[in-house]
Design a protein around this motif. Sequence first.
Motif, mmCIF file in Angstrom:
data_model
loop_
_atom_site.group_PDB
_atom_site.id
_atom_site.type_symbol
_atom_site.label_atom_id
_atom_site.label_comp_id
_atom_site.label_asym_id
_atom_site.label_seq_id
_atom_site.Cartn_x
_atom_site.Cartn_y
_atom_site.Cartn_z
ATOM 1 N N VAL A 88 -30.000 6.746 63.737
ATOM 2 C CA VAL A 88 -29.702 5.999 62.519
ATOM 3 C C VAL A 88 -30.046 4.538 62.739
ATOM 4 N N ALA A 89 -30.034 3.770 61.660
ATOM 5 C CA ALA A 89 -30.288 2.338 61.752
ATOM 6 C C ALA A 89 -29.149 1.647 62.498
ATOM 7 N N ALA A 90 -29.451 0.498 63.063
ATOM 8 C CA ALA A 90 -28.437 -0.293 63.762
ATOM 9 C C ALA A 90 -27.382 -0.765 62.772
ATOM 10 N N PRO A 91 -26.170 -1.048 63.256
ATOM 11 C CA PRO A 91 -25.100 -1.452 62.333
ATOM 12 C C PRO A 91 -25.477 -2.615 61.433
ATOM 13 N N GLN A 92 -26.125 -3.626 61.984
ATOM 14 C CA GLN A 92 -26.449 -4.811 61.200
ATOM 15 C C GLN A 92 -27.474 -4.529 60.106
ATOM 16 N N ASP A 93 -28.140 -3.378 60.199
ATOM 17 C CA ASP A 93 -29.135 -3.014 59.186
ATOM 18 C C ASP A 93 -28.571 -2.063 58.133
ATOM 19 N N CYS A 94 -27.271 -1.781 58.199
ATOM 20 C CA CYS A 94 -26.620 -0.888 57.239
ATOM 21 C C CYS A 94 -25.700 -1.706 56.340
ATOM 22 N N ALA A 95 -25.754 -1.456 55.049
ATOM 23 C CA ALA A 95 -24.965 -2.221 54.086
ATOM 24 C C ALA A 95 -23.481 -1.856 54.184
ATOM 25 N N HIS A 150 -8.549 -2.286 56.561
ATOM 26 C CA HIS A 150 -8.593 -2.378 58.027
ATOM 27 C C HIS A 150 -9.872 -1.787 58.612
ATOM 28 N N PHE A 151 -10.746 -1.237 57.765
ATOM 29 C CA PHE A 151 -11.959 -0.593 58.256
ATOM 30 C C PHE A 151 -13.189 -1.352 57.779
ATOM 31 N N ALA A 152 -14.035 -1.754 58.721
ATOM 32 C CA ALA A 152 -15.354 -2.300 58.390
ATOM 33 C C ALA A 152 -16.351 -1.146 58.502
ATOM 34 N N ILE A 153 -16.771 -0.614 57.360
ATOM 35 C CA ILE A 153 -17.582 0.603 57.304
ATOM 36 C C ILE A 153 -18.990 0.258 56.843
ATOM 37 N N ARG A 154 -19.973 0.744 57.579
ATOM 38 C CA ARG A 154 -21.380 0.591 57.200
ATOM 39 C C ARG A 154 -22.044 1.969 57.236
ATOM 40 N N PRO A 155 -22.165 2.641 56.084
ATOM 41 C CA PRO A 155 -22.788 3.973 56.053
ATOM 42 C C PRO A 155 -24.176 3.949 56.675
ATOM 43 N N ALA A 156 -24.450 4.974 57.509
ATOM 44 C CA ALA A 156 -25.714 5.030 58.245
ATOM 45 C C ALA A 156 -26.536 6.265 57.912
ATOM 46 N N ALA A 157 -25.898 7.324 57.393
ATOM 47 C CA ALA A 157 -26.612 8.558 57.057
ATOM 48 C C ALA A 157 -25.708 9.380 56.145
ATOM 49 N N GLY A 158 -26.341 10.291 55.401
ATOM 50 C CA GLY A 158 -25.575 11.180 54.540
ATOM 51 C C GLY A 158 -25.143 10.509 53.248
ATOM 52 N N PRO A 159 -24.567 11.280 52.331
ATOM 53 C CA PRO A 159 -24.150 10.737 51.038
ATOM 54 C C PRO A 159 -22.854 9.942 51.140
ATOM 55 N N LEU A 160 -22.559 9.207 50.071
ATOM 56 C CA LEU A 160 -21.308 8.475 49.970
ATOM 57 C C LEU A 160 -20.224 9.370 49.381
ATOM 58 N N ASP A 189 -24.739 17.246 47.356
ATOM 59 C CA ASP A 189 -24.722 18.664 47.733
ATOM 60 C C ASP A 189 -24.573 18.835 49.240
ATOM 61 N N GLU A 190 -24.193 17.760 49.944
ATOM 62 C CA GLU A 190 -23.971 17.809 51.392
ATOM 63 C C GLU A 190 -22.602 17.221 51.701
ATOM 64 N N ALA A 191 -21.762 17.981 52.390
ATOM 65 C CA ALA A 191 -20.397 17.545 52.699
ATOM 66 C C ALA A 191 -20.368 16.904 54.080
ATOM 67 N N MET A 192 -21.009 15.737 54.204
ATOM 68 C CA MET A 192 -21.089 15.019 55.473
ATOM 69 C C MET A 192 -21.192 13.536 55.191
ATOM 70 N N MET A 193 -20.540 12.728 56.026
ATOM 71 C CA MET A 193 -20.665 11.272 55.971
ATOM 72 C C MET A 193 -20.860 10.761 57.390
ATOM 73 N N CYS A 194 -21.649 9.702 57.531
ATOM 74 C CA CYS A 194 -21.907 9.132 58.854
ATOM 75 C C CYS A 194 -21.982 7.621 58.703
ATOM 76 N N ALA A 195 -21.169 6.904 59.470
ATOM 77 C CA ALA A 195 -21.097 5.455 59.300
ATOM 78 C C ALA A 195 -20.714 4.775 60.600
ATOM 79 N N TRP A 196 -21.172 3.539 60.736
ATOM 80 C CA TRP A 196 -20.669 2.648 61.771
ATOM 81 C C TRP A 196 -19.327 2.101 61.302
#
Length: 267
Positions: free
Chosen positions: A128-135, A149-159, A165-172
Amino acid sequence: MMKLTGRFGAEFALTATGSGRWHAEVDDSWRGWTGPHGGTLAGLLIETAQRASTRDFPVRAADVRFLGRPATGSFTLSATEHTVGRSTTILDVLAEQNGTPVAAATVTLGATAASGITAHSARPAPVVAAPQDCAPFQLPPEIVPVGAHFAIRPAAGPLPLSGADEAMMCAWIALDPALAVDAPSLAVLADALPPGLFPLLTAPVAVPTVTLSLQLHTDLAGIGAAPVLVRAANVSTGDGWSVDDTDIWDRDGVLLATARQTRRVLG
Protein backbone atom coordinates in the motif's frame (compact mmCIF):
# COMPACT_ATOMS: atom_id res chain seq x y z
CA MET A 1 11.59 -5.97 38.86
CA MET A 2 11.22 -3.84 35.71
CA LYS A 3 7.81 -4.45 34.19
CA LEU A 4 7.10 -4.52 30.46
CA THR A 5 4.48 -1.78 30.81
CA GLY A 6 4.31 1.65 29.26
CA ARG A 7 2.11 4.71 29.32
CA PHE A 8 -1.13 2.89 28.56
CA GLY A 9 -2.19 2.44 32.17
CA ALA A 10 -1.30 6.06 32.99
CA GLU A 11 -3.74 7.26 30.33
CA PHE A 12 -6.54 5.63 32.35
CA ALA A 13 -5.15 6.32 35.84
CA LEU A 14 -4.66 2.59 36.43
CA THR A 15 -3.62 2.40 40.08
CA ALA A 16 -3.02 -0.49 42.45
CA THR A 17 -5.38 -0.37 45.44
CA GLY A 18 -3.95 -3.35 47.33
CA SER A 19 -4.84 -7.04 47.66
CA GLY A 20 -4.39 -7.72 43.95
CA ARG A 21 -6.86 -5.05 42.89
CA TRP A 22 -6.60 -2.00 40.64
CA HIS A 23 -8.70 1.04 39.87
CA ALA A 24 -9.06 2.68 36.43
CA GLU A 25 -11.00 5.57 34.90
CA VAL A 26 -12.30 5.53 31.32
CA ASP A 27 -13.67 8.95 30.44
CA ASP A 28 -16.37 9.65 27.87
CA SER A 29 -13.85 10.49 25.14
CA TRP A 30 -13.13 6.73 24.98
CA ARG A 31 -16.79 5.82 24.39
CA GLY A 32 -17.69 3.66 21.40
CA TRP A 33 -21.20 3.18 20.02
CA THR A 34 -23.00 2.67 23.32
CA GLY A 35 -20.34 2.31 26.02
CA PRO A 36 -16.59 2.17 26.60
CA HIS A 37 -14.64 1.20 23.49
CA GLY A 38 -14.16 -2.58 23.59
CA GLY A 39 -10.52 -2.51 22.54
CA THR A 40 -9.78 -0.01 25.29
CA LEU A 41 -11.28 -2.30 27.94
CA ALA A 42 -9.29 -5.18 26.45
CA GLY A 43 -6.12 -3.08 26.69
CA LEU A 44 -6.81 -2.31 30.35
CA LEU A 45 -7.31 -6.00 31.13
CA ILE A 46 -3.99 -6.82 29.41
CA GLU A 47 -2.15 -4.00 31.19
CA THR A 48 -3.53 -5.22 34.53
CA ALA A 49 -2.30 -8.75 33.77
CA GLN A 50 1.19 -7.43 33.07
CA ARG A 51 1.26 -5.43 36.29
CA ALA A 52 -0.08 -8.35 38.32
CA SER A 53 2.34 -10.96 37.03
CA THR A 54 5.34 -11.89 39.14
CA ARG A 55 7.22 -12.74 35.94
CA ASP A 56 8.54 -10.20 33.47
CA PHE A 57 7.35 -12.04 30.34
CA PRO A 58 5.85 -10.42 27.23
CA VAL A 59 2.19 -10.95 26.35
CA ARG A 60 1.62 -13.74 23.83
CA ALA A 61 -2.20 -13.88 23.67
CA ALA A 62 -5.36 -12.57 25.29
CA ASP A 63 -8.91 -13.90 25.17
CA VAL A 64 -11.42 -11.26 26.23
CA ARG A 65 -15.10 -11.73 27.03
CA PHE A 66 -17.53 -8.84 27.43
CA LEU A 67 -20.00 -9.82 30.14
CA GLY A 68 -22.40 -6.92 30.43
CA ARG A 69 -23.18 -3.35 29.45
CA PRO A 70 -20.44 -1.21 31.00
CA ALA A 71 -20.55 2.56 31.18
CA THR A 72 -17.68 5.01 31.00
CA GLY A 73 -16.33 5.94 34.42
CA SER A 74 -14.69 3.91 37.18
CA PHE A 75 -13.61 0.27 36.95
CA THR A 76 -12.26 -2.14 39.54
CA LEU A 77 -9.93 -4.81 38.20
CA SER A 78 -8.49 -7.94 39.81
CA ALA A 79 -6.10 -10.62 38.60
CA THR A 80 -5.22 -14.21 39.50
CA GLU A 81 -1.89 -15.64 38.32
CA HIS A 82 -1.25 -19.26 37.29
CA THR A 83 2.33 -20.31 36.51
CA VAL A 84 2.73 -23.02 33.87
CA GLY A 85 6.25 -24.39 34.01
CA ARG A 86 9.23 -22.07 33.73
CA SER A 87 8.27 -20.21 30.56
CA THR A 88 4.52 -19.55 30.68
CA THR A 89 2.24 -17.57 32.96
CA ILE A 90 -1.53 -17.26 32.57
CA LEU A 91 -3.55 -14.56 34.31
CA ASP A 92 -7.31 -14.38 34.72
CA VAL A 93 -8.39 -10.75 34.95
CA LEU A 94 -11.84 -9.41 35.83
CA ALA A 95 -13.22 -5.88 35.39
CA GLU A 96 -16.19 -4.79 37.49
CA GLN A 97 -18.42 -1.77 37.85
CA ASN A 98 -20.42 -1.28 41.05
CA GLY A 99 -19.65 -4.89 41.98
CA THR A 100 -20.95 -6.30 38.68
CA PRO A 101 -18.58 -8.10 36.27
CA VAL A 102 -18.51 -6.38 32.87
CA ALA A 103 -15.43 -7.89 31.18
CA ALA A 104 -12.95 -10.70 31.75
CA ALA A 105 -9.78 -11.91 30.07
CA THR A 106 -7.35 -14.78 30.09
CA VAL A 107 -3.93 -13.35 29.26
CA THR A 108 -0.97 -15.58 28.38
CA LEU A 109 2.57 -14.32 29.03
CA GLY A 110 5.56 -16.28 27.78
CA ALA A 111 9.32 -16.08 28.02
CA THR A 112 11.40 -15.34 24.94
CA ALA A 113 13.75 -18.15 23.97
CA ALA A 114 15.71 -19.35 20.94
CA SER A 115 13.95 -22.30 19.31
CA GLY A 116 16.26 -23.05 16.38
CA ILE A 117 13.30 -22.64 13.99
CA THR A 118 13.42 -19.88 11.39
CA ALA A 119 10.81 -17.18 11.99
CA HIS A 120 7.86 -17.52 9.63
CA SER A 121 4.62 -15.64 8.89
CA ALA A 122 1.91 -16.71 6.47
CA ARG A 123 0.34 -13.24 6.45
CA PRO A 124 2.54 -10.79 4.54
CA ALA A 125 1.63 -7.13 4.66
CA PRO A 126 -0.27 -5.84 1.63
CA VAL A 127 1.54 -3.42 -0.65
CA VAL A 128 0.00 0.00 0.00
CA ALA A 129 0.99 3.65 -0.18
CA ALA A 130 3.02 5.16 2.65
CA PRO A 131 1.03 6.76 5.47
CA GLN A 132 1.88 10.30 4.41
CA ASP A 133 0.48 9.57 0.95
CA CYS A 134 -2.92 8.43 2.28
CA ALA A 135 -5.68 10.95 3.00
CA PRO A 136 -7.02 11.18 6.58
CA PHE A 137 -10.41 9.73 7.48
CA GLN A 138 -12.32 10.69 10.64
CA LEU A 139 -14.85 8.51 12.41
CA PRO A 140 -17.71 10.87 13.39
CA PRO A 141 -16.93 11.85 17.00
CA GLU A 142 -20.52 12.96 17.58
CA ILE A 143 -21.55 9.30 17.06
CA VAL A 144 -18.38 7.50 18.17
CA PRO A 145 -16.39 9.81 20.49
CA VAL A 146 -13.44 7.38 20.58
CA GLY A 147 -12.89 8.22 16.92
CA ALA A 148 -11.13 11.41 18.04
CA HIS A 149 -8.38 9.19 19.53
CA PHE A 150 -7.63 7.52 16.18
CA ALA A 151 -5.59 9.06 13.36
CA ILE A 152 -6.81 6.92 10.44
CA ARG A 153 -5.48 7.03 6.88
CA PRO A 154 -7.24 4.47 4.62
CA ALA A 155 -4.71 2.63 2.45
CA ALA A 156 -6.75 -0.05 0.63
CA GLY A 157 -10.27 -1.37 0.31
CA PRO A 158 -13.58 0.49 0.55
CA LEU A 159 -14.66 2.95 3.22
CA PRO A 160 -17.28 2.08 5.84
CA LEU A 161 -20.93 2.71 4.91
CA SER A 162 -20.04 3.05 1.23
CA GLY A 163 -22.34 0.26 -0.04
CA ALA A 164 -19.34 -1.62 -1.44
CA ASP A 165 -19.24 -5.28 -2.42
CA GLU A 166 -16.10 -6.07 -0.36
CA ALA A 167 -16.22 -6.43 3.43
CA MET A 168 -12.64 -5.31 4.14
CA MET A 169 -10.93 -2.13 5.33
CA CYS A 170 -7.20 -1.40 5.49
CA ALA A 171 -5.70 1.73 7.01
CA TRP A 172 -2.69 3.22 8.70
CA ILE A 173 -3.71 4.03 12.29
CA ALA A 174 -2.06 5.82 15.20
CA LEU A 175 -3.42 6.69 18.63
CA ASP A 176 -3.91 10.21 19.98
CA PRO A 177 -2.44 10.69 22.54
CA ALA A 178 0.47 8.72 21.12
CA LEU A 179 1.18 5.52 23.03
CA ALA A 180 3.91 2.91 22.63
CA VAL A 181 3.15 0.06 20.26
CA ASP A 182 2.71 -2.62 22.90
CA ALA A 183 0.21 -5.35 23.75
CA PRO A 184 -2.41 -3.06 25.39
CA SER A 185 -2.32 -0.47 22.61
CA LEU A 186 -2.49 -3.18 19.93
CA ALA A 187 -5.72 -4.39 21.55
CA VAL A 188 -7.11 -0.88 21.06
CA LEU A 189 -5.86 -0.69 17.47
CA ALA A 190 -7.34 -4.11 16.66
CA ASP A 191 -10.75 -2.58 17.44
CA ALA A 192 -10.13 0.85 15.90
CA LEU A 193 -11.91 0.29 12.59
CA PRO A 194 -15.69 -0.15 12.36
CA PRO A 195 -17.13 -3.69 12.20
CA GLY A 196 -15.95 -5.57 9.12
CA LEU A 197 -19.36 -5.67 7.45
CA PHE A 198 -19.70 -1.86 7.47
CA PRO A 199 -18.33 -1.34 3.92
CA LEU A 200 -21.33 -3.35 2.66
CA LEU A 201 -23.79 -1.01 4.40
CA THR A 202 -24.97 2.54 3.78
CA ALA A 203 -26.25 3.18 7.33
CA PRO A 204 -24.76 2.05 10.66
CA VAL A 205 -26.17 -0.78 12.73
CA ALA A 206 -25.27 -1.89 16.25
CA VAL A 207 -22.71 -4.72 16.12
CA PRO A 208 -21.30 -5.08 19.66
CA THR A 209 -18.33 -7.34 20.35
CA VAL A 210 -18.95 -10.39 22.55
CA THR A 211 -15.46 -11.90 22.44
CA LEU A 212 -12.08 -10.64 21.24
CA SER A 213 -9.08 -12.94 20.81
CA LEU A 214 -5.68 -11.27 20.31
CA GLN A 215 -2.41 -12.97 19.39
CA LEU A 216 1.03 -11.30 19.42
CA HIS A 217 3.58 -12.53 16.87
CA THR A 218 6.88 -10.81 17.57
CA ASP A 219 9.00 -9.13 20.21
CA LEU A 220 7.52 -5.64 20.47
CA ALA A 221 10.53 -4.17 22.30
CA GLY A 222 12.21 -3.06 19.08
CA ILE A 223 9.11 -1.91 17.22
CA GLY A 224 9.12 1.68 16.03
CA ALA A 225 6.48 4.32 16.47
CA ALA A 226 2.98 4.21 15.00
CA PRO A 227 1.21 4.37 12.64
CA VAL A 228 0.69 0.69 12.08
CA LEU A 229 -1.14 -0.93 9.18
CA VAL A 230 -4.47 -2.45 10.22
CA ARG A 231 -6.55 -4.69 7.95
CA ALA A 232 -10.00 -5.75 9.16
CA ALA A 233 -12.11 -8.22 7.18
CA ASN A 234 -15.49 -9.78 7.82
CA VAL A 235 -15.21 -13.58 7.79
CA SER A 236 -18.93 -14.26 7.97
CA THR A 237 -22.23 -12.70 8.97
CA GLY A 238 -25.47 -14.60 9.52
CA ASP A 239 -28.06 -15.68 12.08
CA GLY A 240 -27.56 -12.44 13.98
CA TRP A 241 -23.81 -12.97 14.46
CA SER A 242 -20.71 -11.63 12.71
CA VAL A 243 -17.03 -12.66 12.82
CA ASP A 244 -14.15 -10.34 11.91
CA ASP A 245 -10.42 -11.00 11.52
CA THR A 246 -7.85 -8.24 11.95
CA ASP A 247 -4.14 -8.20 11.07
CA ILE A 248 -1.67 -5.51 12.20
CA TRP A 249 1.79 -4.86 10.70
CA ASP A 250 4.45 -2.27 11.45
CA ARG A 251 5.85 0.07 8.80
CA ASP A 252 8.50 -2.53 7.87
CA GLY A 253 5.85 -5.17 7.14
CA VAL A 254 6.43 -7.18 10.34
CA LEU A 255 3.28 -8.94 11.53
CA LEU A 256 2.66 -7.63 15.04
CA ALA A 257 -0.74 -9.00 15.97
CA THR A 258 -3.83 -10.78 14.74
CA ALA A 259 -7.27 -10.68 16.30
CA ARG A 260 -10.69 -12.26 15.88
CA GLN A 261 -13.91 -10.70 17.13
CA THR A 262 -17.25 -12.41 17.49
CA ARG A 263 -20.07 -9.86 17.37
CA ARG A 264 -23.85 -9.73 17.74
CA VAL A 265 -25.72 -8.02 14.92
CA LEU A 266 -28.51 -6.09 16.62
CA GLY A 267 -29.68 -4.08 13.59
